[in-house]
Design an enzyme around this catalytic site. Sequence first.
Site, PDB file in Angstrom:
ATOM      1  N   ASP A  72       0.851  -1.187   0.000  1.00 11.89           N
ATOM      2  CA  ASP A  72       0.000   0.000   0.000  1.00 11.89           C
ATOM      3  C   ASP A  72       0.886   1.236   0.000  1.00 11.89           C
ATOM      4  O   ASP A  72       1.378   1.666   1.048  1.00 11.89           O
ATOM      5  CB  ASP A  72      -0.930   0.009   1.214  1.00 11.89           C
ATOM      6  N   HIS A 107       0.496   7.945   4.069  1.00 10.87           N
ATOM      7  CA  HIS A 107       1.060   7.237   5.213  1.00 10.87           C
ATOM      8  C   HIS A 107       2.571   7.424   5.361  1.00 10.87           C
ATOM      9  O   HIS A 107       3.179   6.815   6.242  1.00 10.87           O
ATOM     10  CB  HIS A 107       0.727   5.755   5.102  1.00 10.87           C
ATOM     11  N   ILE A 115      -0.604   9.369   8.659  1.00 12.22           N
ATOM     12  CA  ILE A 115      -1.397   8.504   9.526  1.00 12.22           C
ATOM     13  C   ILE A 115      -1.092   7.041   9.225  1.00 12.22           C
ATOM     14  O   ILE A 115      -0.575   6.702   8.160  1.00 12.22           O
ATOM     15  CB  ILE A 115      -2.900   8.775   9.366  1.00 12.22           C
ATOM     16  N   GLY A 127      -5.305   2.235   7.701  1.00 11.13           N
ATOM     17  CA  GLY A 127      -6.419   1.606   8.396  1.00 11.13           C
ATOM     18  C   GLY A 127      -6.286   0.091   8.409  1.00 11.13           C
ATOM     19  O   GLY A 127      -6.622  -0.564   9.402  1.00 11.13           O
TER      20      GLY A 127
END
Length: 303
Positions: A206, A211, A226, A229
């Site tokens: 990903d 991120h 961040i 998820g």
Amino acid sequence: MPIDAAKALAAEPRSGEIAWNAKDVQLYHLGIGAAANPDKHSPATDPDELRYTLESRLHVLPSFATVAGAGSPGVISGLSMPGVEVDLARVLHGGQSLEIHRPLPVEGRATATSRIAAVYDKGKAAVLVMRTEVADAHGPLWTNDAQIFVRGEGGWGGDRGPSALPHSRLRSSGGTPTEPVDGEPDRIVERPIREDQALLYRLSGDWNPLHADPEFAKVAGFERPILHGLCTYGITLKAVVDTLLGGDVTRVRGYATRFAGVVYPGETLRIRMWRRDGEIRVAVSAVERDDAPVLADTIVQHS
């Protein structure tokens, strides 16, 4: 209009070959914190952790299905489907559900077939449901639903869909996924997140700069990068398997969640678990931000 719902739903499914091996599985497990035992006195060579990191003992946490093939169709690939043309900075991963048809092998080769299964108009946003079905030579392995939330892309008068984000094809034996859980949790565990956790996790495929890149994160409205998820998703399933399922990954039949808030690297997850008949309800929050919700409406179905 950036999202053409009719065109997206009518598009032919996309199929492609995916493959993975023990190294991919080990990297994923490390990316969700395997061997980083929160008990400072327990070594990384704890036998319970070696099940996730040592090839001679390796088993596969079912959430590995979300990254198998290092680019197995998911959020970013869903944005390249016909009828979908959006700004990546406006995209959030709204939820994820997973049905496991057979235990995942340590090494495998399979066909992944993906399509847009639903498009919802939430007014100020759109929600896409990206469904991926994976099968190998022996039959179906898993079915993945990724709910993609696109800010600023609603308002065309389409189907609003469920009142909450589409959750899962799983059905809770204890009621609808949005019902609150009553009573004290059966278990509560805390899992610290490394400062470099997102950088390690993204090596499983990903590559969203949200991120990793501080400037991109600011453009997207966040103070800093961040955590993925799906990294929180994997950390949570591992905690459930390790504490309430005896460490047996083959007992997991389904796993669904709604991403209710962000996690920043360096924070601590508080994971609350409630046993129910054939399932475990879970709620996850960020300790340092007054237990701000992170995962909600979360269900692990098991044998």
